[in-house]
Design a protein around this motif. Structure first.
Motif, PDB file in Angstrom:
ATOM      1  N   TRP A 162      16.867   7.072  15.990  1.00  0.00           N
ATOM      2  CA  TRP A 162      16.256   7.571  14.767  1.00  0.00           C
ATOM      3  C   TRP A 162      15.626   8.926  15.037  1.00  0.00           C
ATOM      4  N   HIS A 163      15.887   9.884  14.165  1.00  0.00           N
ATOM      5  CA  HIS A 163      15.279  11.203  14.272  1.00  0.00           C
ATOM      6  C   HIS A 163      14.076  11.327  13.341  1.00  0.00           C
ATOM      7  N   ARG A 164      14.120  10.623  12.244  1.00  0.00           N
ATOM      8  CA  ARG A 164      13.028  10.680  11.279  1.00  0.00           C
ATOM      9  C   ARG A 164      13.089   9.439  10.398  1.00  0.00           C
ATOM     10  N   VAL A 165      11.917   8.864  10.110  1.00  0.00           N
ATOM     11  CA  VAL A 165      11.829   7.729   9.193  1.00  0.00           C
ATOM     12  C   VAL A 165      10.806   8.099   8.130  1.00  0.00           C
ATOM     13  N   GLU A 166      11.287   8.392   6.919  1.00  0.00           N
ATOM     14  CA  GLU A 166      10.404   8.779   5.817  1.00  0.00           C
ATOM     15  C   GLU A 166      10.439   7.784   4.667  1.00  0.00           C
ATOM     16  N   ARG A 167      11.533   7.041   4.567  1.00  0.00           N
ATOM     17  CA  ARG A 167      11.597   6.054   3.497  1.00  0.00           C
ATOM     18  C   ARG A 167      10.652   4.924   3.829  1.00  0.00           C
ATOM     19  N   SER A 168       9.974   4.454   2.827  1.00  0.00           N
ATOM     20  CA  SER A 168       8.948   3.450   3.053  1.00  0.00           C
ATOM     21  C   SER A 168       9.498   2.044   2.895  1.00  0.00           C
ATOM     22  N   SER A 169       8.753   1.109   3.445  1.00  0.00           N
ATOM     23  CA  SER A 169       9.119  -0.296   3.337  1.00  0.00           C
ATOM     24  C   SER A 169       7.841  -1.110   3.363  1.00  0.00           C
ATOM     25  N   GLY A 170       7.973  -2.363   3.047  1.00  0.00           N
ATOM     26  CA  GLY A 170       6.824  -3.261   3.081  1.00  0.00           C
ATOM     27  C   GLY A 170       6.519  -3.877   1.738  1.00  0.00           C
ATOM     28  N   LYS A 171       5.389  -4.526   1.694  1.00  0.00           N
ATOM     29  CA  LYS A 171       4.970  -5.241   0.490  1.00  0.00           C
ATOM     30  C   LYS A 171       4.195  -4.310  -0.439  1.00  0.00           C
ATOM     31  N   PHE A 172       4.257  -4.624  -1.712  1.00  0.00           N
ATOM     32  CA  PHE A 172       3.423  -3.926  -2.687  1.00  0.00           C
ATOM     33  C   PHE A 172       2.915  -4.938  -3.690  1.00  0.00           C
ATOM     34  N   MET A 173       1.764  -4.612  -4.274  1.00  0.00           N
ATOM     35  CA  MET A 173       1.181  -5.494  -5.276  1.00  0.00           C
ATOM     36  C   MET A 173       0.299  -4.643  -6.179  1.00  0.00           C
ATOM     37  N   ARG A 174       0.492  -4.765  -7.458  1.00  0.00           N
ATOM     38  CA  ARG A 174      -0.353  -4.089  -8.446  1.00  0.00           C
ATOM     39  C   ARG A 174      -0.680  -5.083  -9.538  1.00  0.00           C
ATOM     40  N   TRP A 175      -1.844  -4.934 -10.137  1.00  0.00           N
ATOM     41  CA  TRP A 175      -2.199  -5.778 -11.274  1.00  0.00           C
ATOM     42  C   TRP A 175      -2.916  -4.946 -12.315  1.00  0.00           C
TER      43      TRP A 175
END
Length: 151
Positions: free
Chosen positions: A96-109
């Protein structure tokens, strides 16, 4: 020197610096941030507009499948949007040269106003954009009875 002391340690640079009581918390703005994961996805931006007929929420969720998103109405009028974008699997020969895309959990209310029909909420996902439509209930005007004045 600050006119307002920082009780949690450190000094402010000038009197215009503002103390953020939530700066060290793992969440911000109603979103859940997962430690070690990219915060930009965890802080998913959501637009909320009101039309004469409904409240409309739109969230950009690129790369997320509709099966990875959950939309619920809790406790009567709390709209809860959550999901998870999985991390791309890493092969042992990948470099990998660069990791900019995000990942993980999200939550909004969001707390919905009283004039909504929670039983008629609709959600759809098209081209990475989640759209949630919450129809408005018809506001019933109170009955007004004219009273004759005697005398």
């Amino acid at each position: 020197m600050s006119l307002i002391p920082n009780f949690l340690g450190g000094r402010r640079n000038n009197m215009f610096d503002m103390w953020d009581p939530f700066q060290d918390f793992p969440f911000t703005g109603g979103a859940l941030s997962v430690p070690g994961e990219t915060a930009s996805f965890a802080n998913t931006r959501i637009d909320w507009k009101e039309t004469p007929e409904a409240h409309v929420f739109k969230a950009d969720l690129p790369g997320v499948k509709k099966e990875e998103v959950k939309v619920e109405v809790e406790e009567g009028r709390i709209l809860h949007i959550s999901g998870d974008r999985s991390i791309e699997k890493e092969e042992k020969n990948d470099k990998w040269h660069r990791v900019e895309r995000s990942s993980g959990k999200f939550m909004r209310w969001f707390r919905l106003p009283e004039n909504v029909k929670v039983e008629e909420v609709k959600a759809g996902m098209e081209n990475g954009v989640l759209t949630i439509t919450v129809p408005k209930a018809e506001v019933k005007k109170p009955d007004v009875k004219a009273i004759d004045i005697s005398g």
